[in-house]
Design an enzyme around this catalytic site. Structure first.
Site, PDB file in Angstrom:
ATOM      1  N   SER A   1       8.480  32.368  23.058  1.00 29.45           N
ATOM      2  CA  SER A   1       9.571  32.226  22.893  1.00 29.45           C
ATOM      3  C   SER A   1       9.811  31.489  21.545  1.00 29.45           C
ATOM      4  O   SER A   1       8.633  30.529  21.873  1.00 29.45           O
ATOM      5  CB  SER A   1      10.088  31.476  24.185  1.00 29.45           C
ATOM      6  OG  SER A   1      11.213  31.121  23.640  1.00 29.45           O
TER       7      SER A   1
ATOM      8  N   TYR B   1      10.745  24.763  30.914  1.00 26.70           N
ATOM      9  CA  TYR B   1      11.144  26.500  30.585  1.00 26.70           C
ATOM     10  C   TYR B   1      10.321  26.445  28.500  1.00 26.70           C
ATOM     11  O   TYR B   1       9.090  27.355  28.668  1.00 26.70           O
ATOM     12  CB  TYR B   1      12.194  27.127  30.521  1.00 26.70           C
ATOM     13  CG  TYR B   1      12.029  28.801  29.530  1.00 26.70           C
ATOM     14  CD1 TYR B   1      12.369  28.060  28.396  1.00 26.70           C
ATOM     15  CD2 TYR B   1      11.608  29.497  29.903  1.00 26.70           C
ATOM     16  CE1 TYR B   1      12.336  30.201  27.441  1.00 26.70           C
ATOM     17  CE2 TYR B   1      11.297  30.938  29.622  1.00 26.70           C
ATOM     18  CZ  TYR B   1      11.518  30.715  28.040  1.00 26.70           C
ATOM     19  OH  TYR B   1      11.377  32.008  27.515  1.00 26.70           O
TER      20      TYR B   1
ATOM     21  N   LYS C   1       6.049  27.403  27.972  1.00 27.43           N
ATOM     22  CA  LYS C   1       5.373  28.907  27.246  1.00 27.43           C
ATOM     23  C   LYS C   1       4.578  28.165  25.793  1.00 27.43           C
ATOM     24  O   LYS C   1       4.074  28.142  25.459  1.00 27.43           O
ATOM     25  CB  LYS C   1       6.645  29.518  26.234  1.00 27.43           C
ATOM     26  CG  LYS C   1       7.384  29.790  27.705  1.00 27.43           C
ATOM     27  CD  LYS C   1       7.080  31.383  27.259  1.00 27.43           C
ATOM     28  CE  LYS C   1       7.958  32.351  28.467  1.00 27.43           C
ATOM     29  NZ  LYS C   1       7.306  33.140  29.001  1.00 27.43           N
TER      30      LYS C   1
HETATM   31  C1  WQD Z   1      23.322  32.537  22.854  1.00 28.53           C
HETATM   32  C2  WQD Z   1      24.156  31.792  22.107  1.00 28.53           C
HETATM   33  C3  WQD Z   1      25.421  30.290  23.125  1.00 28.53           C
HETATM   34  C4  WQD Z   1      26.185  32.059  26.806  1.00 28.53           C
HETATM   35  C5  WQD Z   1      17.660  31.297  24.757  1.00 28.53           C
HETATM   36  C6  WQD Z   1      16.706  30.978  25.333  1.00 28.53           C
HETATM   37  C7  WQD Z   1      15.149  31.113  24.959  1.00 28.53           C
HETATM   38  C8  WQD Z   1      15.223  33.020  24.997  1.00 28.53           C
HETATM   39  C9  WQD Z   1      16.862  33.710  25.010  1.00 28.53           C
HETATM   40  C10 WQD Z   1      14.046  33.699  26.441  1.00 28.53           C
HETATM   41  C11 WQD Z   1      23.835  29.988  21.941  1.00 28.53           C
HETATM   42  C12 WQD Z   1      26.397  31.302  22.786  1.00 28.53           C
HETATM   43  C13 WQD Z   1      26.168  31.286  25.661  1.00 28.53           C
HETATM   44  C14 WQD Z   1      27.667  31.951  26.898  1.00 28.53           C
HETATM   45  C15 WQD Z   1      27.479  31.612  24.769  1.00 28.53           C
HETATM   46  N1  WQD Z   1      15.401  33.345  25.780  1.00 28.53           N
HETATM   47  N2  WQD Z   1      26.527  31.327  24.543  1.00 28.53           N
HETATM   48  N3  WQD Z   1      28.488  31.338  25.798  1.00 28.53           N
HETATM   49  O1  WQD Z   1      20.296  30.052  23.901  1.00 28.53           O
HETATM   50  O2  WQD Z   1      19.585  30.953  21.886  1.00 28.53           O
HETATM   51  O3  WQD Z   1      18.158  30.879  23.634  1.00 28.53           O
HETATM   52  O4  WQD Z   1      17.757  33.025  25.955  1.00 28.53           O
HETATM   53  O5  WQD Z   1      12.554  33.356  25.930  1.00 28.53           O
HETATM   54  O6  WQD Z   1      13.679  30.853  25.301  1.00 28.53           O
HETATM   55  O7  WQD Z   1      16.683  29.337  24.652  1.00 28.53           O
HETATM   56  O8  WQD Z   1      20.042  32.174  24.384  1.00 28.53           O
HETATM   57  O9  WQD Z   1      22.118  33.868  24.807  1.00 28.53           O
HETATM   58  O10 WQD Z   1      22.130  31.671  25.764  1.00 28.53           O
HETATM   59  O11 WQD Z   1      22.834  31.500  23.746  1.00 28.53           O
HETATM   60  O12 WQD Z   1      28.261  31.221  23.731  1.00 28.53           O
HETATM   61  O13 WQD Z   1      28.240  31.751  27.936  1.00 28.53           O
HETATM   62  O14 WQD Z   1      25.285  32.306  22.658  1.00 28.53           O
HETATM   63  O15 WQD Z   1      25.627  28.440  22.119  1.00 28.53           O
HETATM   64  O16 WQD Z   1      24.449  30.069  20.944  1.00 28.53           O
HETATM   65  P1  WQD Z   1      19.604  30.898  23.327  1.00 28.53           P
HETATM   66  P2  WQD Z   1      21.572  32.626  24.630  1.00 28.53           P
END
Ligand code: WQD
Length: 332
Positions: free
Chosen positions: A124, A150, A154
């Protein structure tokens, strides 16, 4: 090659199975079905015409794992299996260290015992921790400022793989650092379908679109970005799957790390607009407070994968929204 996909009924694993089978590889899938469904196997068969052998085994079950390696004479492993809910990992670190790290050690012990020397690891972009620079390159330091167990698992697993290539010069390990996977297979038969409550943006958008969640909470619009919402590198899962095939074609002794991203950053509000454009309907959403730990912006420098693997992302956010909606249509 004969390849075992651990976690192969999951989101990335199932899409990768399709690309490997279509490229002529002999694929076997191991999964404990903690966060996926066995029905994915039949969908892979429907898409490719070949039904991969499925083993419902937990990586912590050394005996069953050993029997599988003894029977299957594998050439390589692509290791997807692991818990991936960032928030849950903060509450339950032992669950994550035991399953992700010890599960990987159990897998690597079986590989070593049965002379399987090629592994591609599903990592990741969060192994880069908190960086000043927003465009992540493989030359950058990893492991500093990691904000959750998590992501720490990794990072630790990458270190284990690196150490194994030092101890055994014949060992071939590639770590693929994913950015933000989205989208679904064009057939509409497989896509992101977690058993657990999703944390990620797209599965939550999908649940809002299906009416299971009343509206999307946009976690903050006061970041230092053009529209105030955080920006990420969203990569179509089929491009990501093809990246594994390209990696497999170039695996060699030693430890190699590659970013799998598009090299572009998109904001949350832009993602909502893209989904609304594809669906032709407004997506109910409201701005709420920031989610702790979120970074304002990061995205991939994908040039190393392009240069060394001959791979780059080809599909767009619009393609991913179209394919997600096509997949959702099957849920109705
Ligand atoms: C993306 C954006 C949130 C939900 C995570 C893990 C990473 C990888 C990918 C595995 C952010 C915003 C989200 C919501 C929102 N996973 N959001 N409302 O945090 O970049 O990464 O997933 O490898 O390890 O950390 O992805 O999809 O959680 O969020 O506004 O209900 O969407 O703030 O900016 P993230 P995400």
């Amino acid at each position: 090659m004969k390849i075992l996909l651990t976690g192969g009924t999951g989101y990335i694993g199932s899409h990768t199975a399709i690309e490997l089978i279509n490229a002529g590889h002999d694929v076997e899938i191991l999964d404990n079905l903690y966060n996926s469904k066995a029905s994915v196997i039949n969908k892979i068969a429907k898409i490719t015409g070949i039904k991969p052998k499925f083993h419902q085994i937990d990586l912590l079950d050394n005996k069953k794992l050993d029997r599988l390696f003894k029977k299957s004479s594998l050439d390589a492993v692509i290791h997807f299996a692991g818990y991936k809910a960032v928030g849950e990992s903060v509450e339950k670190p032992l669950k994550y260290y035991k399953n992700n790290v010890y599960g990987t050690i159990s897998l690597l012990e079986s590989m070593q015992k049965h002379n399987v020397n090629k592994i591609i690891f599903s990592s990741s972009a969060t192994v880069y921790g908190t960086q000043e620079i927003v465009k992540y390159s493989e030359k950058m330091q990893t492991g500093a400022g990691i904000t959750n167990p998590y992501s720490q698992t990794k990072y630790v697993i990458e270190q284990i793989l690196k150490d194994l290539t030092i101890a055994n010069p014949d060992f071939e390990a590639m770590t693929l650092r994913y950015f933000n996977p989205i989208g679904a297979h064009s057939s509409g038969l497989i896509g992101e379908d977690p058993n657990d409550i999703p944390n990620n943006l797209m599965p939550i958008i999908m649940k809002v679109a299906m009416g299971e969640i009343p509206e999307l909470s946009v976690y903050g619009d006061d970041y230092d970005t053009p529209d105030g919402t955080p920006m990420r590198d969203y990569i179509h899962v089929v491009d990501l799957a093809k990246g594994h095939l390209s990696a497999l074609n170039k695996i060699r002794p030693g430890f190699l790390a590659y970013n799998l991203g598009t090299g572009k950053a998109t904001s949350v509000l832009e993602m909502i607009k893209a989904f609304e454009k594809a669906s032709g309907k407004p997506l109910p959403h409201k701005i709420t407070s920031r989610r702790p730990g979120d970074l304002a912006k990061f995205y991939a420098d994908p040039s190393k994968a392009k240069k060394e693997l001959g791979w780059h992302a080809e599909l767009t956010i619009e393609d991913a929204m179209r394919d997600t909606l096509n997949y959702l249509a099957n849920f109705r």
